[in-house]
Design a protein around this motif. Structure first.
Motif, PDB file in Angstrom:
ATOM      1  N   PHE A   1       0.828  -1.201   0.000  1.00 41.45           N
ATOM      2  CA  PHE A   1       0.000   0.000   0.000  1.00 41.45           C
ATOM      3  C   PHE A   1       0.865   1.255   0.000  1.00 41.45           C
ATOM      4  O   PHE A   1       0.621   2.202  -0.754  1.00 41.45           O
ATOM      5  CB  PHE A   1      -0.937   0.002   1.210  1.00 41.45           C
ATOM      6  N   ASN A   2       1.881   1.276   0.848  1.00 39.13           N
ATOM      7  CA  ASN A   2       2.755   2.444   0.907  1.00 39.13           C
ATOM      8  C   ASN A   2       3.504   2.667  -0.402  1.00 39.13           C
ATOM      9  O   ASN A   2       3.686   3.805  -0.832  1.00 39.13           O
ATOM     10  CB  ASN A   2       3.740   2.329   2.077  1.00 39.13           C
ATOM     11  N   ALA A   3       3.916   1.595  -1.044  1.00 35.14           N
ATOM     12  CA  ALA A   3       4.594   1.733  -2.336  1.00 35.14           C
ATOM     13  C   ALA A   3       3.648   2.308  -3.380  1.00 35.14           C
ATOM     14  O   ALA A   3       4.033   3.184  -4.176  1.00 35.14           O
ATOM     15  CB  ALA A   3       5.128   0.378  -2.785  1.00 35.14           C
ATOM     16  N   MET A   4       2.402   1.866  -3.399  1.00 32.75           N
ATOM     17  CA  MET A   4       1.430   2.406  -4.357  1.00 32.75           C
ATOM     18  C   MET A   4       1.084   3.850  -4.022  1.00 32.75           C
ATOM     19  O   MET A   4       0.894   4.678  -4.915  1.00 32.75           O
ATOM     20  CB  MET A   4       0.167   1.541  -4.379  1.00 32.75           C
TER      21      MET A   4
ATOM     22  N   SER B   1      -7.126   9.682  -3.598  1.00 35.52           N
ATOM     23  CA  SER B   1      -7.669  10.152  -2.334  1.00 35.52           C
ATOM     24  C   SER B   1      -6.641  10.109  -1.193  1.00 35.52           C
ATOM     25  O   SER B   1      -6.921  10.582  -0.107  1.00 35.52           O
ATOM     26  CB  SER B   1      -8.886   9.323  -1.947  1.00 35.52           C
ATOM     27  N   VAL B   2      -5.461   9.557  -1.435  1.00 36.00           N
ATOM     28  CA  VAL B   2      -4.439   9.446  -0.405  1.00 36.00           C
ATOM     29  C   VAL B   2      -3.209  10.202  -0.875  1.00 36.00           C
ATOM     30  O   VAL B   2      -2.690   9.941  -1.950  1.00 36.00           O
ATOM     31  CB  VAL B   2      -4.080   7.977  -0.142  1.00 36.00           C
ATOM     32  N   ARG B   3      -2.770  11.142  -0.061  1.00 37.34           N
ATOM     33  CA  ARG B   3      -1.576  11.915  -0.440  1.00 37.34           C
ATOM     34  C   ARG B   3      -0.323  11.150  -0.086  1.00 37.34           C
ATOM     35  O   ARG B   3      -0.262  10.488   0.957  1.00 37.34           O
ATOM     36  CB  ARG B   3      -1.568  13.244   0.316  1.00 37.34           C
ATOM     37  N   PRO B   4       0.689  11.262  -0.910  1.00 32.69           N
ATOM     38  CA  PRO B   4       1.969  10.638  -0.540  1.00 32.69           C
ATOM     39  C   PRO B   4       2.537  11.344   0.678  1.00 32.69           C
ATOM     40  O   PRO B   4       2.323  12.537   0.886  1.00 32.69           O
ATOM     41  CB  PRO B   4       2.867  10.883  -1.755  1.00 32.69           C
TER      42      PRO B   4
END
Length: 76
Positions: free
Chosen positions: A59-62, A70-73
């Protein structure tokens, strides 16, 4: 010289008595072959994959790659 008349009465039943058991045996062999050559190795491959799979790492890699809108790096 004339040909003898073909025997038509009971022909289907006679042919089925011979061919039906053969068809059933061949179907069972095909099913068993598929199970042991395709299904079991596939099941084992999935089990091996999920033994060492880390969903949070994936998930963190994606997220870092920007796959999710919807998810900011992290770091922004």
């Amino acid at each position: 010289m004339s040909l003898p008349k073909p025997i038509m009465r009971g022909l289907l039943a006679k042919r089925l008595r011979f061919h039906l058991p053969i068809a059933c045996i061949m179907a069972l062999l095909a099913g068993a072959t598929f199970k042991f050559t395709v299904a079991e190795p596939r099941k084992q491959a999935y089990a091996d994959f999920y033994k060492k799979y880390d969903s949070m790492k994936d998930f963190n890699a994606m997220r870092e790659a920007g796959v999710f809108e919807s998810v900011r790096p992290s770091g922004e």
